[in-house]
Design an enzyme around this catalytic site. Sequence first.
Site, PDB file in Angstrom:
ATOM      1  CD  GLU A  75     -14.980  13.750  23.986  1.00 52.99           C
ATOM      2  OE1 GLU A  75     -15.506  14.438  24.614  1.00 52.99           O
ATOM      3  OE2 GLU A  75     -13.756  13.736  23.358  1.00 52.99           O
ATOM      4  CG  HIS A  91      -7.400  -5.047   7.945  1.00 51.61           C
ATOM      5  ND1 HIS A  91      -6.777  -6.132   7.686  1.00 51.61           N
ATOM      6  CD2 HIS A  91      -6.938  -4.066   6.959  1.00 51.61           C
ATOM      7  CE1 HIS A  91      -6.185  -5.950   6.232  1.00 51.61           C
ATOM      8  NE2 HIS A  91      -6.128  -4.734   5.875  1.00 51.61           N
ATOM      9  CG  HIS A 133      -9.353  -3.302   2.735  1.00 49.61           C
ATOM     10  ND1 HIS A 133      -8.617  -3.599   1.609  1.00 49.61           N
ATOM     11  CD2 HIS A 133      -8.326  -3.441   3.567  1.00 49.61           C
ATOM     12  CE1 HIS A 133      -7.092  -3.767   1.789  1.00 49.61           C
ATOM     13  NE2 HIS A 133      -6.920  -3.764   3.234  1.00 49.61           N
ATOM     14  CD  GLU A 151      -2.977  -1.182   0.204  1.00 50.59           C
ATOM     15  OE1 GLU A 151      -2.954  -0.564  -0.767  1.00 50.59           O
ATOM     16  OE2 GLU A 151      -3.652  -2.480   0.201  1.00 50.59           O
ATOM     17  CG  HIS A 160      -4.223   0.227   5.473  1.00 51.33           C
ATOM     18  ND1 HIS A 160      -5.567   0.323   5.300  1.00 51.33           N
ATOM     19  CD2 HIS A 160      -4.082  -1.333   5.027  1.00 51.33           C
ATOM     20  CE1 HIS A 160      -6.296  -0.905   4.757  1.00 51.33           C
ATOM     21  NE2 HIS A 160      -5.408  -1.722   4.763  1.00 51.33           N
TER      22      HIS A 160
HETATM   23  O1  2HA Z   1      -0.347  -5.138   4.236  1.00 55.75           O
HETATM   24  O2  2HA Z   1      -3.349  -4.596   4.818  1.00 55.75           O
HETATM   25  O3  2HA Z   1      -4.196  -3.643   2.458  1.00 55.75           O
HETATM   26  C1  2HA Z   1      -1.490  -5.783   3.986  1.00 55.75           C
HETATM   27  C2  2HA Z   1      -2.710  -4.707   3.947  1.00 55.75           C
HETATM   28  C3  2HA Z   1      -3.092  -4.653   2.456  1.00 55.75           C
HETATM   29 ZN    ZN Z   2      -5.478  -3.883   4.104  1.00 55.48          ZN
END
Ligand code: 2HA
Ligand code: ZN
Length: 270
Positions: A169, A141, A210, A116, A139
């Site tokens: 908040e 999940h 995602h 990414e 990033h």
């Molecule tokens: O690095 O999260 O989106 C693995 C991920 C790809």
């Molecule tokens: Zn990811």
Amino acid sequence: MYAVKDARFIQEIQKLAANMYRMGWDERNGGNISYLVPEEEVRYYIDSSAVRRHFSMDFDASPVAGKYFVVTGTTKYFKNIEEYPEVNLGLLRISDDGKGYDLLWGYEDGGRPTSEFPSHLMSHIARLKIDPKHRIVMHTHPINTIAMTFVHELSDRAFTRTLWQMITECIVVFPEGVGVLPWMVCGNTEIGEATAAKMKQYRSVIWAQHGIFGTGQDPDEAFGLIETIEKAAEIYMKIAHLPILQNIKDEELKELAKAFQLDYRKDFLD
Ligand code: 2HA
Ligand code: ZN
């Protein structure tokens, strides 16, 4: 010259990754971080002429040419970053022409940056235009934020409104709202451009089914932003299917915004 793994900018990322892993957000190799480190901090640890490997890129990163980034490695597990930073992290400098980058430290098993990385660099470029103090893109999940993208309308306005309504908040923490993208193939420049376009308005962008991109001036701010969004999404997932007896009205959010003198997205309230 001091050892890179003793640098505060490495230890901050180790701590951040460990916290994210413990939140349950970063299974296996899920998630990635890139941290812009000012040259005046790097120079005590790195001889910038000692380039270990050079990589080229298929997009123009010239707005961040010459800048240094600590970046998590592709296929690497967040749970291992704390113990083995020199294998799971890399310290890079973007080339002067913006078409590649040099590895100065890390990825000791021959690794390379996260898949990414284009999305990260494009987000850095977008955020730096708005906020010169911007430093970090992460990033991850988070479970409830992802769950919510299955059952909730995906417009920025509708998604933001619901999050604001979940915890008092929220509008204080992200008065600008959150951006939301529909499901897309990840790891390429197309999703990078779509994410960066949203980053002109928001510090966070949700990728449906995602995860999320969060940014900030330091690791705490970006982590805190995602943590707050994820908590609001968790409350939503706990109550969305139940009869609601009372909630926070738009008029009440406006009163709150006034009391806290928030510069918020007024068009997101009725
Ligand atoms: O690095 O999260 O989106 C693995 C991920 C790809
Ligand atoms: Zn990811």
